[in-house]
Structure formats: C-alpha cells, structure tokens
Design a protein around this motif. Structure first.
Motif, short mmCIF file in Angstrom:
data_model
loop_
_atom_site.label_atom_id
_atom_site.label_comp_id
_atom_site.label_asym_id
_atom_site.label_seq_id
_atom_site.Cartn_x
_atom_site.Cartn_y
_atom_site.Cartn_z
N ASN A 43 -24.22 -0.29 17.61
CA ASN A 43 -23.64 -1.53 18.11
C ASN A 43 -22.80 -1.20 19.34
N GLN A 133 -26.35 -1.88 11.49
CA GLN A 133 -27.05 -2.72 12.46
C GLN A 133 -28.42 -3.14 11.93
N SER A 134 -29.06 -2.25 11.17
CA SER A 134 -30.41 -2.54 10.68
C SER A 134 -30.43 -3.68 9.66
N ASN A 136 -29.04 -6.57 10.02
CA ASN A 136 -29.10 -7.86 10.68
C ASN A 136 -30.05 -7.90 11.87
N ASP A 137 -30.59 -6.77 12.23
CA ASP A 137 -31.46 -6.70 13.41
C ASP A 137 -32.78 -6.07 13.00
N ASN A 138 -33.87 -6.82 13.03
CA ASN A 138 -35.17 -6.31 12.58
C ASN A 138 -35.68 -5.18 13.47
N GLU A 139 -35.41 -5.26 14.78
CA GLU A 139 -35.85 -4.19 15.69
C GLU A 139 -35.15 -2.88 15.36
N VAL A 140 -33.86 -2.96 15.10
CA VAL A 140 -33.11 -1.76 14.71
C VAL A 140 -33.61 -1.25 13.37
#
Length: 261
Positions: A43, A133-134, A136-140
């Motif tokens: 982040n 971070q993973s 809430n963030d699909n790319e992460v």
C-alpha cells in the motif's frame, strides 16, 4: 616468468574476473527484481513519508555498481596486456586494487548489516502489507498467489492466516495433479488439506531466500576479490618483465673510446 606467459595468465585471470563480474551483476538484478516484486504490491499510502532505504533494497545496487567496475577494470586489464604498456599496467593495478577493496567492503557490509534480523523484519512487514492488500484488491491477490506458487508458501505468517476470512485455502497454496495427457487440475484446497497446512508462511520463506542471496553475493564477491589479487600479482610480474626488456644494453668502455677516436 616470461613476458608471453605472464600475458597469457593475465588474459585468463581477466576473463574469469569478467565472468564473475557479470554473474554478480546478473544476481544483483535478479535480487532487486525479487524484492521489487513484493514492494510494488504494498500500500503506497503507508510509505509516502518513509524515505528510509532498507538493506534488502540497497544491497543489490551496491553489488551491481561494484560489478560494473569489475567489467571496466577487466577491459583495462585486457588492453594493458595486449599493448604491453607499462602506463596502462600501472593504471590497471591501481584500479584493480580499488575494486578489490570495494568487493571486500561490499561483502562485509552485506554480511554485517544485511544478513541479520533487520532483513527479516523488512521482509515480514512487506509481506504482511501485501497480504492485507490482497484482501481487498484482486490484482494484488493474484500477484500474491503467483508468489505463493513460486516460493511454495502459504499466507503471510502461516496457512492459518486464511482461516479467519476465507472458506478454503486459495489454490496457490495447493499443488496440482498431472494425469497422463490431461491438463493439470487443482486438488481440493480445503482447510483440511495436509500439504497446504504444512507449508511455511511467505514471510519466513522470503526472508530465508533473502538471507541466502546476500550470503551468495558476498561469497562470490570475496572469491572475485581473491582472483583480482592474483591478477594484480601477475600484472606486476608483467610490468617488471617489460621493464627489463626495454632496458637499454650497457655500453662497454672500449666501444665508447673507439667512437671517440
């Protein structure tokens, strides 16, 4: 030792020196890419005012700069041996001595300051940040899954990290089966999966690999410095051989008298 033999040995030593320099440069770039693979997923808002340069981030640059100097000095060594120039040999011995000191210094810095708990803490904090971070963030999450597959790890600290917010382990925590000509398919990745539960957390595995990389780079640098010391010795031998060859023959007193008459 003859001038010709000294030149051949110097050629060989410089070739070895160049190979190790290129290897250290390649390993430094690889190490930087591995560290960057984690840090780019963090982040960024957490590090807006953090200007600290951590050792796992600095070590690849230190060794890469030294590796570039190794290649440059090797070129000077090849040129001085080819042209049999005493001036170039003097420059080569001076530059090589500086590079040897830098190689040893880089190794000592890496082993004393980087190969310790500070690296473990940096890796652990980074992995935890990426792990959060993973959520809430699909790319992460996908990128972190690639890391889990590559390092054969699961979760940030352990596989138990997923049990608080997921129904099953992610597929990246489990291996795949191959059955003849069929495409690989994922096995059942439930929380009861024995293989997934036996895996270490990615922070532990990544920190261990970082320590190994630091040790390998340091060992390679020390060995390269040893090769450099031998090259300096043969460069001095070649310099002395050229000095003797270029020394004018002594003039006998009788011959000088004949010239006067």
């Amino acid at each position: 030792m003859s001038v010709g033999a000294s030149r051949v040995v110097l050629y060989v030593l410089n070739a070895i020196f160049t190979i190790f320099g290129l290897a250290i440069a390649a390993a430094s770039i690889w190490f930087f890419c591995q560290v960057n693979e984690f840090t780019r997923l963090r982040n960024s808002n957490h590090y807006l005012l953090d200007y600290t340069v951590y050792w796992p981030q600095a070590i690849p640059w230190i060794f890469f700069i030294v590796a570039v100097l190794i290649v440059g000095v090797s070129v000077c060594g090849f040129t001085s041996a080819k042209k049999k120039s005493k001036g170039l040999l003097t420059m080569y011995v001076t530059a090589m001595s500086i590079v040897i000191v830098l190689l040893i210094t880089a190794s000592v810095i890496a082993l004393v300051f980087a190969d310790n708990k500070s690296t473990d803490d940096f890796v652990k904090d980074t992995v935890w940040d990426v792990y959060f971070q993973s959520k809430n963030d699909n790319e992460v999450a996908d990128a972190f899954g690639v890391i889990e597959r590559k390092l054969h790890c699961c979760g940030a600290d352990s596989p138990r990290d997923y049990k608080n917010w997921k129904a099953d382990f992610p597929m990246s925590c489990c291996d795949v089966y191959y059955h003849g000509w069929l495409e690989p398919y994922a096995i059942d990745c439930a929380f009861t999966n024995k293989l997934a539960n036996e895996r270490h957390g990615c922070s532990t595995v990544a920190a261990q690999y970082a320590r190994i990389a630091i040790k390998v780079l340091s060992a390679a640098s020390i060995f390269t410095a040893f090769i450099g010391m031998i090259a300096v010795a043969f460069a001095v031998v070649l310099y002395k051989g050229l000095k003797i060859r270029n020394k004018p023959p002594p003039t006998h007193e009788s011959e000088s008298k004949k010239v006067l008459l």
